[in-house]
Structures are given as structure tokens and as C-alpha cells.
Design an enzyme around this catalytic site. Structure first.
Site, PDB file in Angstrom:
ATOM      1  N   HIS A 111      -0.134  -8.024 -21.222  1.00  0.00           N
ATOM      2  CA  HIS A 111       0.061  -8.321 -19.877  1.00  0.00           C
ATOM      3  C   HIS A 111      -1.170  -8.192 -19.047  1.00  0.00           C
ATOM      4  O   HIS A 111      -2.078  -7.303 -19.384  1.00  0.00           O
ATOM      5  CB  HIS A 111       1.352  -7.456 -19.092  1.00  0.00           C
ATOM      6  N   GLU A 113      -2.042  -6.789 -16.298  1.00  0.00           N
ATOM      7  CA  GLU A 113      -2.338  -5.387 -15.691  1.00  0.00           C
ATOM      8  C   GLU A 113      -2.836  -4.420 -16.942  1.00  0.00           C
ATOM      9  O   GLU A 113      -3.582  -3.771 -16.727  1.00  0.00           O
ATOM     10  CB  GLU A 113      -0.798  -4.637 -15.177  1.00  0.00           C
ATOM     11  N   CYS A 138       5.741  -6.864 -13.436  1.00  0.00           N
ATOM     12  CA  CYS A 138       7.004  -6.804 -14.152  1.00  0.00           C
ATOM     13  C   CYS A 138       7.235  -5.390 -14.298  1.00  0.00           C
ATOM     14  O   CYS A 138       6.387  -4.535 -14.357  1.00  0.00           O
ATOM     15  CB  CYS A 138       6.886  -7.452 -15.280  1.00  0.00           C
ATOM     16  N   CYS A 141       4.957  -3.583 -16.951  1.00  0.00           N
ATOM     17  CA  CYS A 141       3.546  -3.135 -16.326  1.00  0.00           C
ATOM     18  C   CYS A 141       3.690  -1.873 -15.457  1.00  0.00           C
ATOM     19  O   CYS A 141       2.841  -1.006 -15.372  1.00  0.00           O
ATOM     20  CB  CYS A 141       2.902  -4.381 -15.663  1.00  0.00           C
TER      21      CYS A 141
END
Length: 302
Positions: A111, A113, A138, A141
Site C-alpha cells: 500500500h 502508506e 484504509c 494502513c
């Protein structure tokens, strides 16, 4: 293959510049990134210079940089690019973007992040103060960020909402403190692993394993990727209290390579050093490497 992914990172960034509202700032950023061979970060003195010149705060500059950071994305599954920029306590800004890999398990995905955070970690940052992202993080994360040594004070900035603490997005959280874990992700430590060799690539992987954050399984692993020009990119395993948001060492190393403006086609050698006490990432690493390059995974077990 997606035409976006066939383009060199320089061309992707060049095409993103019109998205920036200030043409002069866009040109400055292009020149800065080109001079550093499109490595996706800005050192603190560059951040300070740009902020003074354009009357921006560092947080505002991070928001401006989101379209550029998103250029580093490889959204081969979702076709949806997410960009992130994290600020270190040093004042440096580090880019991140989602990395996806076809023909392998979706759990191999990184992801945005996670990408920016692990990028900062591999560049030696010891604490993060801010995370800026172009879409709301999300739950995966949010849980990953909760492992950080700055989780309690970490600020999240979105285009539509700034200056919210992480725990605004993750109330009543479960994390390291619930398991009596005092060593947090980004805390400086050494796992005490040793291996007798003079091979620089194995030593780099060993050093990465010694920096791995695995307080729950004590299964430490590190990866070293050597390119044809002899550059070496390392990755350390980043474990999580909830386990599923953990980030394997192979992903961390590949992400570092991609955020440094390098290309997977240049991979010449990959070494994994692992102490698999309770779990092993060897098979996952072999599977992902087979998708990316026609080189074997050299595996050193401790």
C-alpha cells in the site's frame, strides 16, 4: 503490460507536472528530481528552500507533491494510483506509492502508506511526524502505522482534511502496547544475528535482518538486491501486532529500489538472510522474485 508501466519514472513525472498549480515550482521539482536521478525523496535543506521560495509550509509542500509521488505507483491490478509522502523528524520528505504484482498472491501488494513509511525506514529515518496521502488510509494502513514509534503523535493529512492524529482514524486501537512490546517500528536496535562471510551482498542482507522489526515472532529476515551496476537495495521485515499488515523484507527491498528510480529489469542478484523461528517468508520471496526477474533467490538460513 500497462503503457504507464512501460514508461521510465522520469517520463511519468514529466507528464504529471501540469497537475501542479504553480509552473515555476513544477520546473524546480523537475530539476531537483532529475539531478538526483529521480530518487523519490527530498532532503530537509531542499524542503526548506522550496518552502521559503514559494511561501509554503512543509505540510503544504507534501500535499503539492502527491501527484508526483503517485507516479511511482505500479497499479497493475487495481489500475488506481495512490501517492503518499511522509515527513521524518529530520525534516526530509519521502515518497511512496502502491506497488502491485500480477500473477502472484494479492497479499504481496504494498500500500502507498506502507511504501512511503518503509522507504523512509530504509533511508535511515528514525521517527515520522506526518503522513500525507491523496486518499483516506484504509484500515490495513491505519493498523500498519499504529506500529510506529510515533503512532501516538503521528498526524495524517489528506487533500480535504489536515492535521488529524492517527488515532482519530483508529480509535480504541489494538497495538504493541496491548502485547507489552516496547520496541516499536523505527526504533534503533540490533537483532544479534551473525554469519561468517566477506560477500558484500550477503552482509547487506544480514544487516537488514538485524534491523528487522519482528517482536512477535522473533523470525527475522532481510533482503539485499544487487543491480547490474552493483547498486544494492536492502529490505527489512516489518511485523505488526495484527500480523496481516506485516510487510515482508522482499517487498521492502523492491519498494526501496522502485522509489529510488531504479528498474527491476536491472536485478542481477538477490540474497535473503532469515532466522525462521516461527515463520518463514522464503516461499513468498521466491514467488515474487520469479515474477520480476529470471534470477534465483540465494537463501541463507541462520
Amino acid at each position: 503490460m500497462n503503457n504507464h508501466l512501460q514508461q521510465h519514472i522520469s517520463e511519468r513525472i514529466r507528464q504529471s507536472l501540469p497537475e501542479l498549480s504553480h509552473p515555476s515550482l513544477a520546473l524546480d521539482l523537475w530539476n531537483i528530481l532529475a539531478e538526483q536521478h529521480f530518487q523519490g525523496f527530498l532532503p530537509y535543506f531542499t524542503v526548506n528552500h522550496l518552502c521559503e521560495k514559494y511561501h509554503l509550509t512543509a505540510k503544504q509542500l507534501a500535499l503539492v507533491l502527491l501527484p508526483i509521488s503517485a507516479c511511482y505507483a505500479n497499479p497493475t491490478i487495481s489500475h488506481f494510483s495512490v501517492g503518499a509522502v511522509v515527513m521524518g523528524e529530520s525534516g526530509n520528505l519521502y515518497f511512496g506509492a502502491n506497488q502491485e504484482f500480477c500473477t502472484t498472491h494479492i497479499q504481496q501488494t504494498i500500500h502507498a502508506e506502507q511504501s512511503a513509511i518503509s522507504h523512509a525506514w530504509m533511508r535511515g529515518e528514525r521517527k515520522l511526524t506526518d503522513v500525507t496521502v491523496n486518499y483516506t488510509p484504509c484500515g490495513h494502513c491505519r493498523q500498519f502505522m499504529n506500529e510506529l514509534n510515533s503512532a501516538e503523535t503521528l498526524h495524517i493529512h489528506l487533500p480535504h482534511s489536515q492535521n488529524n492524529l492517527l488515532h482519530h482514524y483508529l480509535p480504541d486501537s489494538f497495538g504493541p502496547k496491548d502485547l507489552a512490546i516496547s520496541c516499536r517500528l523505527f526504533d534503533e536496535h540490533h537483532n544479534g544475528l551473525s554469519y561468517s562471510t566477506e560477500d558484500p551482498v550477503i552482509l547487506a542482507a544480514l544487516n537488514a535482518a538485524n534491523q528487522a522489526h519482528a517482536p512477535y515472532s522473533q523470525s527475522y529476515s532481510g533482503i539485499a538486491i544487487q543491480l547490474q551496476d552493483h547498486q544494492i537495495f536492502c529490505g527489512s521485515y516489518a511485523e505488526n501486532a495484527a500480523f496481516n499488515p506485516a510487510l515482508p523484507a522482499m517487498q521492502v527491498a523492491l519498494n526501496y529500489l522502485l522509489l529510488s528510480g531504479a528498474e527491476t529489469e536491472m536485478i542481477q542478484r538477490v540474497v535473503m538472510v532469515e532466522q525462521p523461528l516461527n515463520l518463514s517468508y522464503r516461499k513468498m520471496a521466491e514467488e515474487l522474485l520469479a515474477y520480476l526477474a529470471d534470477v534465483p533467490l540465494e537463501y541463507v538460513v541462520l
